[in-house]
Design a protein around this motif. Sequence first.
Motif, short mmCIF file in Angstrom:
data_model
loop_
_atom_site.label_atom_id
_atom_site.label_comp_id
_atom_site.label_asym_id
_atom_site.label_seq_id
_atom_site.Cartn_x
_atom_site.Cartn_y
_atom_site.Cartn_z
N VAL A 2 0.75 4.13 -2.82
CA VAL A 2 0.43 5.53 -2.50
C VAL A 2 1.52 6.46 -3.02
O VAL A 2 1.24 7.51 -3.64
CB VAL A 2 0.25 5.70 -0.98
CG1 VAL A 2 0.26 7.18 -0.58
CG2 VAL A 2 -1.04 5.05 -0.51
N TYR A 14 -7.94 5.61 -1.08
CA TYR A 14 -7.53 4.26 -0.67
C TYR A 14 -8.43 3.73 0.45
O TYR A 14 -8.83 2.56 0.44
CB TYR A 14 -6.07 4.26 -0.22
CG TYR A 14 -5.09 4.08 -1.37
CD1 TYR A 14 -4.22 3.00 -1.41
CD2 TYR A 14 -5.06 4.97 -2.42
CE1 TYR A 14 -3.34 2.83 -2.46
CE2 TYR A 14 -4.18 4.82 -3.49
CZ TYR A 14 -3.32 3.73 -3.50
OH TYR A 14 -2.47 3.56 -4.56
N SER A 15 -8.74 4.59 1.41
CA SER A 15 -9.62 4.17 2.51
C SER A 15 -10.99 3.77 1.98
O SER A 15 -11.58 2.78 2.41
CB SER A 15 -9.76 5.30 3.54
OG SER A 15 -8.51 5.61 4.11
N TYR A 51 -4.71 3.31 7.59
CA TYR A 51 -4.57 4.25 6.47
C TYR A 51 -4.33 5.66 6.95
O TYR A 51 -3.57 6.43 6.34
CB TYR A 51 -5.82 4.18 5.58
CG TYR A 51 -5.72 3.09 4.54
CD1 TYR A 51 -4.83 3.20 3.47
CD2 TYR A 51 -6.49 1.94 4.63
CE1 TYR A 51 -4.72 2.20 2.52
CE2 TYR A 51 -6.39 0.92 3.70
CZ TYR A 51 -5.50 1.05 2.65
OH TYR A 51 -5.38 0.05 1.72
N ARG A 52 -4.95 6.05 8.06
CA ARG A 52 -4.69 7.39 8.60
C ARG A 52 -3.23 7.51 9.06
O ARG A 52 -2.58 8.54 8.85
CB ARG A 52 -5.63 7.68 9.78
CG ARG A 52 -7.07 7.94 9.36
CD ARG A 52 -7.88 8.54 10.49
NE ARG A 52 -8.00 7.64 11.63
CZ ARG A 52 -8.97 6.74 11.77
NH1 ARG A 52 -9.90 6.61 10.82
NH2 ARG A 52 -9.01 5.96 12.84
N ILE A 111 -5.13 9.19 0.28
CA ILE A 111 -5.43 8.35 1.44
C ILE A 111 -6.95 8.14 1.55
O ILE A 111 -7.42 7.03 1.85
CB ILE A 111 -4.88 8.98 2.73
CG1 ILE A 111 -3.36 8.93 2.72
CG2 ILE A 111 -5.44 8.27 3.96
CD1 ILE A 111 -2.77 7.52 2.67
N ALA A 140 -5.31 -1.24 -2.31
CA ALA A 140 -6.29 -0.94 -1.27
C ALA A 140 -7.40 -1.99 -1.26
O ALA A 140 -7.83 -2.45 -0.19
CB ALA A 140 -6.88 0.44 -1.48
N ASN A 165 0.81 -1.21 0.00
CA ASN A 165 0.00 0.00 0.00
C ASN A 165 0.85 1.26 0.00
O ASN A 165 0.54 2.23 -0.70
CB ASN A 165 -0.93 0.00 1.21
CG ASN A 165 -2.19 -0.81 0.99
OD1 ASN A 165 -3.20 -0.31 0.50
ND2 ASN A 165 -2.11 -2.10 1.32
N ALA A 200 -0.76 5.85 7.76
CA ALA A 200 0.04 5.92 6.53
C ALA A 200 0.03 7.34 5.97
O ALA A 200 1.07 7.87 5.55
CB ALA A 200 -0.51 4.94 5.51
N THR A 206 -6.15 -5.21 0.21
CA THR A 206 -6.02 -5.12 1.67
C THR A 206 -7.38 -5.19 2.34
O THR A 206 -7.55 -5.86 3.36
CB THR A 206 -5.31 -3.81 2.04
OG1 THR A 206 -4.00 -3.80 1.46
CG2 THR A 206 -5.19 -3.68 3.56
#
Length: 395
Positions: free
Chosen positions: A63, A135-136, A99-100, A132, A78, A59, A102, A81
Amino acid sequence: MSTITAPAGASPAEFARLLMADLEPLTDELVRRILTGEHAYAESTLLSAEELREAVHTNLDSVLRQLAGEPDHGLHAARATGRLKAEYGFPLAALLHAYRLAGRLVWDHMRAACIENPELLPDIGADVWRIIDDYSTAATEEYGRAVAERTGRDAELRRVELRALLDGVLEPGRLHAAAQTLQLPASGVFLVVCAESGGDAEPLAGIERRLRDKNVVSYWTSEVHTRVGLLSLSTEHILPQVLDLLRREAGGRVGVSERFAAPLEARAAVRQAELAMTGIAPGETTAAAYGQAALPLALAHTPDAARELRDAVLGPVLALPDPDRDALITTVRAWFDCGGSLAATAERLHYHRNTINHRLRRVEQLTGRDRSDPRAAAELYVAVLADRLFPLPGD
């Protein structure tokens, strides 16, 4: 934190490419942050160290490529995952928290790298948190799809195991696996419930939740004319409460087996529940336990013999035109229900007792059974009960 500093005039994409060169130490740093965060317990127990690092590495690389303008497979990392975490039963909150973390890691390093270009910070920050967020969102959507698929698979597996138990085809060696799938104890207090289907409404709709409120686990399957449930009671002391609940919720005839101690006994209990249901007169809305009433149960065991008895005793009455037949059958049934009292029967049916007596005499004449003779009265009673349980077509 990385000490890389981008030269003056560098673009945000160049900052990202500089960080890509440090992907391995960045991965290690993010793993440490995740494992020291509020969701560390879930991360450390549900994933191996290798699986966690691989997911983080993939990931983070994706990113940074997005930030560098070199997208590899879009949001594939993403989505992969999200599915992985769902398959492990991973909390969604922990996934989003990672994710936060990251996003914060990438932002911290990007901000440090562009110390010579502070005017680019707003654009870099917007890009980082936009990616982000993307991805989330992708991970959450795939997580939801995977959970739905797993739920469907689990539900189908439970249905198959339940059907095997109820049909009596489950091998003893498979009992442990089936009990785990259905979350049933290997021994305990069990019931089978058989509810008659009729019309468009599902019988005993919503009963699972109401039973769960009483600490009763239940699994249900629908057949052509019935809905059958396997119940696991926390204790036999709540059996009366369960029966009361089934009577209140019944929208038709509901039969309940005797309690039994092991899931492998479910097949015999299905037959008991079916007989208990058949022992209730058509059109009634109640629940009856197996063995609660001896004569209805005996007739339910041998429906063909019950019909023969009905026809042999009541044949001349049943052959009358509908109004006459219904009046006589209703009267003799009420007379039995009232314990043989003319006065009580007249009061129940709102007729004079002479009318009731006249109708009863006519039944005696047509059937050849004198109601004052105990043996003849017994035959008449059983025949009337058989007619109630197994009425002629159209009645």
